[in-house]
Design a protein around this motif. Structure first.
Motif, PDB file in Angstrom:
ATOM      1  N   ALA A   1       0.839  -1.203   0.000  1.00 62.46           N
ATOM      2  CA  ALA A   1       0.000   0.000   0.000  1.00 62.46           C
ATOM      3  C   ALA A   1       0.873   1.252   0.000  1.00 62.46           C
ATOM      4  O   ALA A   1       0.624   2.201  -0.752  1.00 62.46           O
TER       5      ALA A   1
ATOM      6  N   LYS B   1       2.531   1.738  -3.298  1.00 59.08           N
ATOM      7  CA  LYS B   1       1.599   2.225  -4.319  1.00 59.08           C
ATOM      8  C   LYS B   1       1.347   3.711  -4.151  1.00 59.08           C
ATOM      9  O   LYS B   1       1.271   4.448  -5.134  1.00 59.08           O
ATOM     10  N   ARG B   2       1.218   4.155  -2.895  1.00 59.68           N
ATOM     11  CA  ARG B   2       1.051   5.606  -2.669  1.00 59.68           C
ATOM     12  C   ARG B   2       2.269   6.354  -3.199  1.00 59.68           C
ATOM     13  O   ARG B   2       2.156   7.368  -3.880  1.00 59.68           O
TER      14      ARG B   2
END
Lengths: 373, 583
Positions: B412, B415-416
């Motif tokens: 996560a 991906k950010r």
């Protein structure tokens, strides 16, 4: 968009093995036709619904195949071709049987430590190939093939040294595992009507499959391993110690290979003898290829191979065709699956490039984007 | 705008043609367009689509006999696609090709060769362990055999066009310029009357470029036609008789070299304001961030040391540019800094810590950002999604990690991070989940730059950071490097683009046969001075154990003044030593 890509990926993933199976059916039918054998009778036998007893046998054989294929797949993920799973599991099974048979430890503890012994011996045997590869640049393909041959003789030699004679039998076996350290089977009562039981150590296959997925996809180590498999040059530049990675993954592959014989040992045979099933490692290669190194895919592939094995047993009786035909079918499946994967992989890359380019072109048509350089 | 795939793909071509169905049959009468001479190549309405991208659109081009016709355009404008179409490597979806008055369909390079078209690729296709003769006859054995007849023919061609090629020399012993002349001879040997040269000067130093131009003039005077693809405008103006400008896949202008300046051409190519690499005020500090001290790297194969006695200091806020002909130790210099190669002696000091026996990962963790020369092989996992590529090289950075002991990948967070890089560095992608291989080269490079810059490195090792990148992306990359430099980043910049080196660097060093020259000041140095240092004509270290050779500088001037008047051509500039001391 993301979900569409995801669905497409799954479809593409399933397309190749299904295609391969269809091709295998066609090719095998042609072979049967040429040989003048009854095509219809053969497929009727192979695709009939198995008996409950056979279902259990399929699950059991599939469990063993699964472990073998995972061992191979660990290597594949690194672009290592561990052909030596066959030798590794035989060395490991022998070592574990020898250890467990002594009954030094009570009950379950004996089982657990024996599993560790098996993993260590498998890792050791594979580690020889890994060490040769990283220090001397010896291809692991060559060294593991040779280690397979050495394993055969080494185990036979050690077995003859340690075997206990059973009165009235020519079999050479290790000392049987004590009753308390045998792993009971899981009954499928209520699901299907059969007294046969599924190996208790099917749990082992599930755990290994989960660990394989988790370590590869979720951990830093797995990332490094996959990166190395995808592009060794990029991995080196990113700071991966490729030699250490090669060695480590050979050890892991060997450790997994060490577990291949365990469900049989603790759930059925209780001894390691000269009648132990061989060739499981080679089946593992084919199954790993068919399952695309994916833990779920491998499960399906393992069950398919086990299914064909079980159904093939009746070929001689019902169709008058040798059960060796199953090997032909399996071989053709693997051959076509390798080709099909490459075709589908390239199509996938092209499709994605096309999609990306089209979407970018779409974006560029909006006035603001188009003006930017 | 540029072709994304890395491998030529005939299947796609046919699919695409099928989609366009029928438009191939358009025929037009052959007419001469404002021509004083005879048109030998007439292209009309050439259109070539790749999935989602139009590589060529409605190309119109007329080339006259006995001229050097330049085709200019920025990277990815579609020059190479056009030439591949003309050479039969790819088939156009629409349009007609007329060669010497005959309308032809070129399905394969053999068709093109039969039509008298020859192509010299940017990357030479020669077997090093073969002689010139063997290389030339390879694949054309039927023409003049492989023996004396072929040898005579080669000498004949070589003499006729002043190529100075010796048939029995071993290619491995020859330099870049000579190899290029062999490539030209190869196509002449196969009967080419129209020769396409794809970026022929990319691999040459300035002096060799002038020599090549001498050869081209000679070809032209013998009635051959040369099509010359380039994006180096000064060179184009020097040699071309006519210039066609391609922008975004289509021909936008045809101009004569008289009366246009390089700047005019550049404006035509880019279609907007030109980016400039030049840095404003100096930000160099006296705080060294990376020092390489008397470092020598041995050749693993046992030859001459690949790097000898390298001393190099990079200060905070400084860009040190390394110029040199490829293969003189640039790659090794990068690898030894990055810990991918062990130095035989010397040390590499990052800040004040000796890192020479550190592993690549530790070096990257210590704050060296790395932009490799070959992004597809060394910087990307082409089949992995963008966000995994952003983790690559920073696998141990806490940003990307989670779980006990930072052993798990934090997808996560990665991906950010990727989304921010995509936004900040203007990476054109529909999603961060697509594979990096599906992006164009420029966008791949922007992703890599973003990934390295986001970690705020102390030192950036950048090898050819804008190679194969379009002008827009190039300007953006330069801006990012300049911005980071103002914040105290030290940069080692290796580039084959002298303009980039001169424009960005605070100090320029030249690498030749594994040795570094003294400092050059980018504000005062000329391209010729750099070129001389790159070939060893003006080496700082005189060496007595190597034979003197013709001074390339002189050859170059000769070539400029009177292309056919000098008999002794250099055979091997970089490979065989031609060093001499300057007074």
């Amino acid at each position: 968009m993301t979900t569409r890509l995801g669905v497409r990926r799954i479809l593409m993933g399933a397309a190749a093995p299904l295609l391969a199976i269809v091709v295998a059916v066609v090719v095998t039918s042609l072979i049967l036709l040429v040989a003048g054998d009854p095509v219809g009778a053969v497929w009727a036998q192979l695709f009939k619904v198995p008996l409950p007893r056979q279902i259990v046998a399929i699950i059991n054989a599939g469990t063993v195949y699964y472990l073998s294929a995972i061992a191979v797949a660990i290597g594949f993920k690194m672009n290592l071709f561990n052909i030596g799973v066959d030798g590794q599991y035989r060395v490991a099974s022998f070592a574990a049987a020898l250890f467990a048979g002594q009954g030094w430890l009570p009950g379950w503890l004996n089982v657990i430590v024996a599993l560790l012994v098996a993993m260590a011996s498998g890792a050791l045997w594979a580690g020889i190939a890994g060490l040769l590869r990283v220090t001397r640049g010896v291809s692991e393909v060559i060294s593991t093939i040779m280690l397979n041959a050495i394993a055969t003789f080494l185990v036979a030699f050690l077995l003859s040294k340690t075997a206990v004679k059973v009165v009235g039998s020519n079999a050479t076996n290790t000392k049987p595992i004590p009753e308390g350290s045998r792993v009971p089977g899981i009954s499928l009562d209520g699901l299907i009507a059969t007294p046969s039981r599924v190996y208790g150590l099917i749990v082992l296959a599930v755990v290994v499959g989960f660990l394989y997925w988790f370590v590869l996809n979720k951990t830093r180590f797995g990332f490094d391993l996959r990166a190395t498999g995808r592009s060794e040059t990029a991995a080196v530049a990113s700071g991966v110690n490729v030699k250490r990675m090669v060695f480590t993954s050979m050890l892991l592959s060997g450790a997994a290979a060490g577990l291949v014989g365990m469900p049989l040992l603790f759930g059925q045979d209780y001894v390691y003898g000269d009648t132990v099933q061989s060739g499981l490692g080679f089946a593992g290669i084919a199954i790993a290829l068919l399952g695309r190194n994916n833990p779920i895919g491998i499960a399906f592939a393992a069950l398919l191979f086990a299914f064909l094995d079980a159904q093939g047993n009746g070929l001689q009786i019902t169709a008058g065709v040798s059960d060796r035909l199953v090997l032909v079918i399996q071989g053709v499946i693997v051959l076509s699956v390798v080709i099909a994967y490459e075709v589908v992989r390239r199509a996938g890359i092209r499709l994605e490039q096309r999609t990306v380019a089209a979407q970018l072109a779409e974006q560029a048509r909006t006035p603001l984007e188009g003006a930017r350089s | 705008m540029c072709v994304i795939t890395s491998e030529p793909d005939p299947q796609r071509t046919s699919e695409d043609a099928a989609i366009d169905g029928g438009s191939m049959s358009r025929t037009e009468p052959v007419t001469t367009e404002g021509g004083s001479g005879t048109p030998v190549v007439v292209l009309r309405g050439i259109t070539k689509r790749f999935p989602g991208v139009v590589a060529n659109k409605d190309i119109a081009l007329t080339v006259e006999r006995g001229t050097v016709h330049a085709i200019v355009g920025e990277n990815g404008a579609g020059k190479s696609t056009l030439m591949k179409i003309l050479y039969g490597v790819q088939q156009p979806d629409e349009g007609t090709i007329v060669i010497e008055g005959k309308e032809l369909t070129l399905r394969t390079p053999s068709d093109a060769i039969a039509a008298g078209i020859g192509m010299v690729f940017q990357h030479f296709q020669l077997a090093d362990n073969f002689t010139v003769l063997e290389n030339v006859v390879l694949g054309a054995e039927k023409l003049h055999g492989i023996g004396d007849r072929a040898r005579r023919k080669i000498s004949e061609i070589s003499d006729a066009y002043g190529l100075g090629v010796r048939p029995d020399a071993l290619v491995a012993d020859l330099g870049v310029g000579a190899r290029q002349r062999i490539e030209i001879l190869k196509v002449l040997y196969r009967g080419a009357r129209i020769i396409i040269l794809d970026e022929p000067t990319a691999v040459l130093v300035p002096q060799e470029v002038d020599e090549l131009f001498g050869n081209l003039r000679e070809l032209k005077s013998e009635g051959l036609t040369v099509m010359f693809i380039s994006h180096k405008l000064d060179e184009v103006l020097k040699v071309a008789d006519a210039i066609t400008v391609i922008r975004r896949g289509t021909t936008v202008a045809e101009v004569l070299p008289e009366g246009v300046t390089a700047r005019d051409l550049a404006q035509l190519m880019v279609g907007s304001e030109l980016p400039s690499p030049s840095t404003e005020e100096s930000t160099v500090t006296d705080r060294p961030v990376l020092r390489i001290e008397s470092t020598t790297v041995a050749d693993p194969l046992g030859g001459r040391d690949v790097l000898t006695d390298i001393d190099l200091t990079i200060h905070a806020g400084e860009i040190v540019g390394i110029a040199g002909v490829e293969g003189n130790g640039q790659a090794e210099l990068v690898e030894v800094i990055m810990g991918m190669r062990e130095p035989a002696s010397g040390q590499i000091v990052l800040g004040d810590i000796d890192t020479s026996d550190w592993h690549t990962r530790e070096i990257r963790e210590a704050g060296i950002g790395y932009i490799p020369e070959d992004r597809q092989r060394h910087a990307l996992l082409l089949e992995a999604p963008l966000w995994e590529n952003v983790i690559l090289g920073h696998q141990t950075d806490p940003v990307n990690l989670t779980g006990p002991g930072n052993t798990l990948i934090d997808a996560a967070a990665a991906k950010r991070e990727t989304q921010e890089i995509v936004d900040l560095y203007d990476v054109r992608t529909p999603s961060i989940n697509v594979t990096s291989g599906s992006l164009s080269g420029g966008n791949q490079q922007k992703l890599i730059i973003g990934r390295e810059m986001r970690r705020n490195p102390r030192v950036l090792v950048a090898a050819h950071p804008t190679r194969g990148v379009d002008v827009g992306a190039q300007a953006a990359i330069w801006d990012h490097i300049k911005a980071a430099r103002r914040d105290g980043l030290g940069v080692l910049l290796i580039s084959a683009d002298l303009e980039e080196l001169v424009g960005l660097s605070d100090t320029i060093r030249v690498i030749l046969r594994g040795r570094l020259s003294g400092d050059f000041d980018p504000d005062t140095v000329t391209k010729e001075e750099l070129g001389a240092a790159m070939t060893g004509a003006a080496d700082v270290q005189p060496r007595s154990d190597e034979p003197d050779a013709v001074e390339p500088d002189a050859v170059a001037r000769d070539a400029l003044d009177a292309p056919s008047s000098h008999p002794s051509r250099r055979e091997a500039p970089p490979a065989s030593p031609t060093e001499r001391s300057q007074p």
